[in-house]
Scaffold this motif. Structure first.
Motif, mmCIF file in Angstrom:
data_model
loop_
_atom_site.group_PDB
_atom_site.id
_atom_site.type_symbol
_atom_site.label_atom_id
_atom_site.label_comp_id
_atom_site.label_asym_id
_atom_site.label_seq_id
_atom_site.Cartn_x
_atom_site.Cartn_y
_atom_site.Cartn_z
ATOM 1 N N ARG A 154 -1.020 9.139 5.707
ATOM 2 C CA ARG A 154 -1.905 8.910 4.568
ATOM 3 C C ARG A 154 -1.401 9.727 3.390
ATOM 4 N NH1 ARG A 154 -8.058 9.127 6.676
ATOM 5 N NH2 ARG A 154 -8.346 8.170 4.628
ATOM 6 N N PRO A 155 -1.724 9.315 2.155
ATOM 7 C CA PRO A 155 -1.233 10.031 0.974
ATOM 8 C C PRO A 155 -1.611 11.513 0.995
ATOM 9 C CG PRO A 155 -2.244 7.951 0.345
ATOM 10 C CD PRO A 155 -2.544 8.141 1.799
ATOM 11 N N MET A 158 8.857 14.844 6.361
ATOM 12 C CA MET A 158 8.362 13.485 6.571
ATOM 13 C C MET A 158 9.490 12.467 6.638
ATOM 14 S SD MET A 158 5.107 13.960 6.801
ATOM 15 C CE MET A 158 4.156 12.472 6.486
ATOM 16 N N SER A 159 10.668 12.840 6.146
ATOM 17 C CA SER A 159 11.788 11.892 6.130
ATOM 18 C C SER A 159 12.269 11.555 7.541
ATOM 19 C CB SER A 159 12.950 12.465 5.317
ATOM 20 O OG SER A 159 13.448 13.653 5.922
ATOM 21 N N GLN A 160 12.039 12.445 8.493
ATOM 22 C CA GLN A 160 12.489 12.165 9.857
ATOM 23 C C GLN A 160 11.688 11.025 10.495
ATOM 24 O OE1 GLN A 160 11.605 15.311 12.748
ATOM 25 N NE2 GLN A 160 10.161 16.213 11.286
ATOM 26 N N TYR A 161 10.566 10.684 9.865
ATOM 27 C CA TYR A 161 9.758 9.560 10.330
ATOM 28 C C TYR A 161 9.793 8.380 9.348
ATOM 29 C CZ TYR A 161 7.888 13.124 13.461
ATOM 30 O OH TYR A 161 7.753 14.124 14.412
ATOM 31 N N PHE A 211 -2.571 3.709 4.069
ATOM 32 C CA PHE A 211 -1.599 4.180 5.045
ATOM 33 C C PHE A 211 -0.207 3.725 4.619
ATOM 34 C CE2 PHE A 211 -5.470 4.386 7.507
ATOM 35 C CZ PHE A 211 -5.295 5.525 8.284
ATOM 36 N N TYR A 212 0.732 4.653 4.640
ATOM 37 C CA TYR A 212 2.125 4.334 4.392
ATOM 38 C C TYR A 212 2.816 4.080 5.725
ATOM 39 C CZ TYR A 212 1.264 6.307 -0.251
ATOM 40 O OH TYR A 212 0.752 6.557 -1.496
ATOM 41 N N VAL A 213 3.689 3.079 5.748
ATOM 42 C CA VAL A 213 4.401 2.707 6.977
ATOM 43 C C VAL A 213 5.816 3.257 6.928
ATOM 44 C CG1 VAL A 213 5.162 0.809 8.450
ATOM 45 C CG2 VAL A 213 3.030 0.599 7.139
ATOM 46 N N ILE A 265 -0.242 -0.238 3.688
ATOM 47 C CA ILE A 265 -1.388 -1.020 4.164
ATOM 48 C C ILE A 265 -2.649 -0.298 3.716
ATOM 49 C CG2 ILE A 265 -2.645 -1.865 6.185
ATOM 50 C CD1 ILE A 265 0.031 -1.911 7.685
ATOM 51 N N SER A 266 -3.527 -0.997 3.040
ATOM 52 C CA SER A 266 -4.768 -0.373 2.586
ATOM 53 C C SER A 266 -5.942 -1.290 2.880
ATOM 54 C CB SER A 266 -4.707 -0.070 1.089
ATOM 55 O OG SER A 266 -4.610 -1.265 0.335
#
Length: 211
Positions: free
Chosen positions: A149-150, A110-113, A133-135, A122-123
């Protein structure tokens, strides 16, 4: 002579094949144009703006939360603030429904994004559901953000505007109103000026009478 006839027949056959191909392509294109076009994008959360009763977001290291009561939006920490309702509603336009341009599944890194330690969240909530949602990173080449999403290994690619709508402070959403104190000071100043002008006119009239 016989050879020329064979060549003529071959050319004629080729023309027939080309004509048939042309007609086939033309008919295919016509059928394609008549078929309904599918909408672009992938619906991740299928809700309407009216369904959202509460939402929050991070911006410049501050978390802002808003909640709706009887179709009116309020800052969760201070209901006395008069918010610009259209501005608040416009922020959640692109998350209800939440549509992604692309969905990348089974992401192992996920670190590449930029989503291993996302800087923003944002929730939003409906009466019965909540969504977080994490940005992640912003791709300035394609002008998109990466979200997730988590506890998921799926990355959602969304237009920059989806996230940029939340680049607002609370102060930017409050309607500008003239305070009572300012209005009182303005009124007192105007009265003082009027009294001064009246006194000057009276003195000028008295001086003219003495002459």
């Amino acid at each position: 002579m016989k050879k020329q006839k064979i060549q003529m027949l071959v050319l004629l056959a080729i023309l027939v094949v080309l004509a048939a191909g042309f007609l086939g392509i033309r008919q295919y294109n016509q059928m394609q144009s008549e078929e309904p076009q599918e909408e672009t994008g992938i619906t991740v959360v299928d809700i309407a703006v009216e369904d959202i009763v509460r939402f929050s977001y991070d911006y410049e290291d501050v978390t802002y939360t808003f909640e709706k009561e009887e179709d009116t939006w309020y800052a969760a920490e201070d209901h006395s603030l008069n918010l610009v309702q259209t501005s608040v509603n416009s922020m959640i336009t692109d998350v209800a429904p939440f549509i992604a341009e692309q969905v990348i599944e089974n992401v192992t890194d996920m670190s590449q994004y930029g989503l291993a330690q996302p800087a923003r969240t944002i929730s939003f909530e409906t009466v019965s559901e909540s969504y977080i949602f994490y940005v992640g990173d912003f791709n300035d080449v394609s002008s998109v953000y990466y979200l997730c999403r988590p506890s998921e290994t799926t990355v959602y690619v969304v237009p920059a505007l989806t996230v940029n709508r939340f680049n607002r402070t609370l102060e930017e959403l409050v309607e500008e109103e003239e305070s009572t104190e300012t209005a009182t000071e303005t009124s007192e100043t105007e009265e003082t000026v009027a009294e001064t002008e009246t006194a000057a006119e009276t003195q000028e009239t008295a001086a003219e009478l003495e002459e």
